[in-house]
Write an enzyme that holds these catalytic residues in place. Structure first.
Site, mmCIF file in Angstrom:
data_model
loop_
_atom_site.group_PDB
_atom_site.id
_atom_site.type_symbol
_atom_site.label_atom_id
_atom_site.label_comp_id
_atom_site.label_asym_id
_atom_site.label_seq_id
_atom_site.Cartn_x
_atom_site.Cartn_y
_atom_site.Cartn_z
ATOM 1 N N GLU A 435 79.580 -44.899 51.448
ATOM 2 C CA GLU A 435 80.762 -45.552 52.044
ATOM 3 C C GLU A 435 81.661 -44.500 52.724
ATOM 4 O OE1 GLU A 435 80.776 -48.957 52.081
ATOM 5 O OE2 GLU A 435 82.446 -48.651 53.459
HETATM 6 C C1 LIG Z 1 72.287 -44.228 46.703
HETATM 7 C C2 LIG Z 1 72.759 -44.452 48.084
HETATM 8 C C3 LIG Z 1 73.102 -45.727 48.493
HETATM 9 C C4 LIG Z 1 73.517 -45.944 49.812
HETATM 10 N N1 LIG Z 1 73.763 -47.230 50.238
HETATM 11 C C5 LIG Z 1 73.915 -47.462 51.566
HETATM 12 C C6 LIG Z 1 73.938 -48.800 52.087
HETATM 13 O O1 LIG Z 1 73.868 -49.775 51.344
HETATM 14 N N2 LIG Z 1 74.011 -48.972 53.422
HETATM 15 C C7 LIG Z 1 74.074 -47.910 54.287
HETATM 16 O O2 LIG Z 1 74.125 -48.139 55.485
HETATM 17 N N3 LIG Z 1 74.073 -46.632 53.834
HETATM 18 C C8 LIG Z 1 73.997 -46.394 52.505
HETATM 19 N N4 LIG Z 1 73.962 -45.102 52.039
HETATM 20 C C9 LIG Z 1 74.112 -44.003 52.972
HETATM 21 C C10 LIG Z 1 75.446 -43.264 52.844
HETATM 22 O O3 LIG Z 1 76.499 -44.077 53.236
HETATM 23 C C11 LIG Z 1 75.321 -41.975 53.658
HETATM 24 O O4 LIG Z 1 74.430 -41.130 52.958
HETATM 25 C C12 LIG Z 1 76.667 -41.295 53.883
HETATM 26 O O5 LIG Z 1 77.453 -42.089 54.731
HETATM 27 C C13 LIG Z 1 76.520 -39.903 54.494
HETATM 28 O O6 LIG Z 1 75.620 -39.886 55.554
HETATM 29 P P1 LIG Z 1 74.436 -38.803 55.580
HETATM 30 O O7 LIG Z 1 73.754 -38.872 54.268
HETATM 31 O O8 LIG Z 1 73.623 -39.004 56.784
HETATM 32 O O9 LIG Z 1 75.198 -37.427 55.659
HETATM 33 P P2 LIG Z 1 75.675 -36.662 56.992
HETATM 34 O O10 LIG Z 1 76.348 -37.609 57.899
HETATM 35 O O11 LIG Z 1 74.553 -35.864 57.514
HETATM 36 O O12 LIG Z 1 76.788 -35.698 56.373
HETATM 37 C C14 LIG Z 1 76.437 -34.565 55.581
HETATM 38 C C15 LIG Z 1 77.716 -33.887 55.104
HETATM 39 O O13 LIG Z 1 78.457 -33.435 56.232
HETATM 40 C C16 LIG Z 1 79.784 -33.941 56.216
HETATM 41 N N5 LIG Z 1 80.164 -34.285 57.577
HETATM 42 C C17 LIG Z 1 79.507 -35.057 58.467
HETATM 43 N N6 LIG Z 1 80.189 -35.130 59.624
HETATM 44 C C18 LIG Z 1 81.298 -34.397 59.468
HETATM 45 C C19 LIG Z 1 82.416 -34.071 60.305
HETATM 46 N N7 LIG Z 1 82.536 -34.555 61.543
HETATM 47 N N8 LIG Z 1 83.398 -33.292 59.794
HETATM 48 C C20 LIG Z 1 83.324 -32.818 58.544
HETATM 49 N N9 LIG Z 1 82.285 -33.072 57.717
HETATM 50 C C21 LIG Z 1 81.288 -33.860 58.177
HETATM 51 C C22 LIG Z 1 79.763 -35.153 55.289
HETATM 52 O O14 LIG Z 1 81.006 -35.314 54.631
HETATM 53 C C23 LIG Z 1 78.642 -34.802 54.320
HETATM 54 O O15 LIG Z 1 79.177 -34.100 53.224
HETATM 55 C C24 LIG Z 1 73.610 -44.857 50.709
HETATM 56 C C25 LIG Z 1 73.299 -43.561 50.273
HETATM 57 C C26 LIG Z 1 72.857 -43.354 49.004
HETATM 58 C C27 LIG Z 1 72.463 -41.962 48.598
#
Ligand SMILES: Cc1cc2nc3c(=O)[nH]c(=O)nc-3n(C[C@H](O)[C@H](O)[C@H](O)COP(=O)(O)OP(=O)(O)OC[C@H]3O[C@@H](n4cnc5c(N)ncnc54)[C@H](O)[C@@H]3O)c2cc1C
Length: 591
Positions: A435
């Protein structure tokens, strides 16, 4: 096996003595007298302890399995899900026009806290459904609402939210999932979504997926994204289930915690979908639910910690190790219980003072959402929009920290699986990530929310704190609260000022301090809550309340928070004012 007892007494205190809900003037709240909320909370507590909590470890150890394309949930989840449906717990705050009970969102949160404490992974099946329900309710056509909502309110059909793709989570503008318009007004949705919570399971006869995808003509970035309703089984005109749609589970993710919830890779292979809301305005549709969804995750953060704390407290009273430094307290035993040791007390007080503050903060946030929705109050909307990243980011960071503190009380017994503390820590960890990861919450707070509407919401927050302190000016007993709150609020204002002055010249200066700002603001919010709770406790004692131990304990716990937690604000301010230089000093190669 860990145990859980719902803390309905503290919930009632917040609802009736702090928020004074039946006098709040929010439509629907006038019926929420003590007896009524008592009855609802007691019934929810019974379901939580008798039905959900016993399945928490089962869900963790069994997990979900994919068999011939169908996801099987852990043993007992199906019966428990039926019990939740039969008890009307899936419909508490839903619209009565679609079979809901029309109660305040606030009450749904209070009940939700218990369900999450008892079994977070299980509660997500209905939690995700509620999110999808809210999106269709807010943006669907009359026909879509009539078709999907009654079955989703009852949880005969559940829902999912599909945003994330392998190469994009935070930066959804890079999304590749496509939606091609068809002659009959539907769309063919093609692409892969990952990490989809409750993506598939055997608890419902149909699953209504809400999928973000790019339709032609939307342009680059998130602006071109639209939201689609993609049911697992197509729904016939008469509401019966038709053919299986072209959506399938690629795999279930192996993950650290919440094993009882199926986190799926979902493949859409030309699946039939229907536009929800306006074309190319999908992000806006998602954002209308953001306040609720993020508050829900903040709630998860502290609710899991509440369960962990309860067990740590029981363990600290039971486990005999060492003697109290001030003299033996358990002369008949080989040692004194852990709870005599000041460092264990410090840990328990950190946990308790955070949890009770977090509950008050979340309930206050939920009441702002009710006020904004039911009275169309723009000030409440502005305030909750400002608070949302703080509720999500601060409460989940601190919730995880609290869960780990509780685990630490067990020593090595907290690390092995037998006592269940490891599961709490593993489950709580995800709340800091999904989220919107917490770093991104801080970015939202500093980059967007602070300056929203000319900064008037943060100014209103500062005025609210001033008024709260002024209201207790004449009461000497409140000085430990108001003095600490005034000081912390000043530090928050200085940080905002620093961002205004330095952030303009160098955006890195603001964003290097954004995480500290989110925590500083979280502490100020909990400081405000503790000031309100202390005032309510003094009022109850002045009125001759019989339960003196409860109210005196409340005041002492609040004093602990003000004395031991609010000083963190000075540290956060110092970090913020150090600007970008210490953070950005190294070149990428120097790491
Ligand atoms: C168990 C689980 C359940 C989930 N359920 C859902 C679901 O139901 N539906 C759904 O759509 N998704 C879901 N997700 C996905 C989740 O919302 C994403 O993993 C999350 O939003 C982060 O995206 P990412 O993993 O691609 O990380 P990335 O976007 O690659 O980010 C990696 C890190 O970089 C940081 N970061 C990224 N951009 C910036 C920036 N501009 N400035 C500073 N820091 C930054 C982030 O804070 C993070 O710490 C789920 C994930 C898990 C693990």
């Amino acid at each position: 096996m860990p145990s859980y007892t719902a803390n309905t007494k503290d919930m009632q205190f917040v609802l009736h003595e702090v928020l004074k809900i039946s006098e709040a003037g929010i439509p629907g709240y006038e019926e929420m007298d003590r007896d009524f909320t008592d009855a609802v909370l007691d019934a929810a507590a019974k379901v939580s302890t008798e039905v959900l909590a016993p399945l928490n470890v089962v869900g963790d150890t069994e997990g979900c399995v994919l068999e011939n394309g169908i996801v099987r949930t852990p043993k007992g989840f199906d019966t428990a899900f039926e019990a939740m449906k039969d008890g009307g717990w899936t419909a508490l705050d839903c619209d009565p026009d679609f079979g809901g009970q029309g109660m305040p969102y606030l009450l749904n949160c209070a009940v939700g806290e218990m369900f999450v404490s008892a079994n977070m992974a299980f509660n997500m099946y209905q939690g995700l459904t509620h999110g999808a329900y809210s999106a269709i309710h807010a943006h669907g056509t009359d026909e879509q609402k009539a078709k999907y909502l009654p079955k989703m309110v009852s949880c005969e059909w559940t829902g999912t939210m599909n945003l994330t793709e392998p190469h994009c989570g935070t930066d959804l503008g890079m999304m590749r999932t496509k939606a091609e318009p068809q002659a009959d007004g539907s769309y063919k949705v093609t692409g892969q979504k990952i990490f989809i919570s409750a993506g598939d399971h055997d608890l419902a006869e149909n699953i209504i997926h809400l999928v973000l995808a790019k339709a032609p003509g939307g342009g680059e970035g998130t602006k071109g994204v639209s939201l689609f309703i993609v049911p697992k089984f197509l729904v016939n005109e008469d509401g019966s289930l038709g053919a299986r749609n072209a959506v399938s589970v690629g795999k279930i993710e192996e993950k650290m915690g919440i094993h009882g919830n199926s986190t799926c890779v979902m493949n859409y292979d030309g699946a039939t979908g229907w536009l929800l809301g306006d074309l190319h305005k999908g992000m806006r549709a998602m954002f209308t639910m953001m306040n609720e969804a993020r508050l829900g995750v903040g709630l998860q953060g502290y609710a899991v910690a509440e369960a962990a704390y309860q067990n740590a407290l029981a363990y600290a009273k039971d486990r005999l190790q060492g003697r109290a430094v001030t003299g033996t307290e358990n002369p008949n035993g080989p040692a004194d219980p852990l709870i005599v040791h000041p460092d264990i007390r410090r840990s328990l007080m950190d946990q308790k003072s955070f949890l009770e503050g977090a509950r008050a903060f979340t309930f206050w946030g939920a009441s702002l959402i009710d006020r904004a929705h039911k009275s169309g109050d723009d000030a409440a909307e502005g305030l909750i929009s400002l608070m949302t990243p703080v509720i999500k980011g601060f409460l989940t960071d601190k919730g995880f920290e609290t869960t780990v503190l509780a685990q630490q009380v067990y020593g090595g017994h907290g690390y092995i699986e037998e006592w269940g503390m490891s599961q709490f820590a593993r489950d709580a960890r995800i709340t800091m990530i999904y989220e919107g990861a917490n770093g991104v919450q801080a970015l939202d707070l500093v980059g967007r929310k602070l300056a929203q509407d000319g900064g008037k919401h943060v100014m209103a927050f500062f005025e609210m704190i001033k008024a709260e302190c002024k209201a207790h000016d004449a009461d000497e007993r409140m000085k430990p609260f108001t003095d600490a709150l005034k000081g912390a609020s000043k530090q928050l204002q200085s940080s905002a000022m620093f961002f205004m002055q330095s952030g303009m010249k160098n955006p890195n200066a603001a964003l290097s301090g954004s995480y500290d700002f989110m925590h500083l603001m979280g502490h100020v919010c909990l400081g405000l809550m503790w000031t309100r709770m202390a005032a309510a406790a003094h009022a109850a004692l002045d009125a001759g309340a019989s339960d003196k131990a409860f109210y005196e304990g409340k005041i002492a716990t609040g004093r602990y928070y003000m004395a031991r937690q609010l000083p963190a604000c000075a540290m956060h301010l110092a970090r913020i004012e150090s600007g970008a230089d210490p953070v950005m000093a190294l070149s990428v190669d120097q790491f």
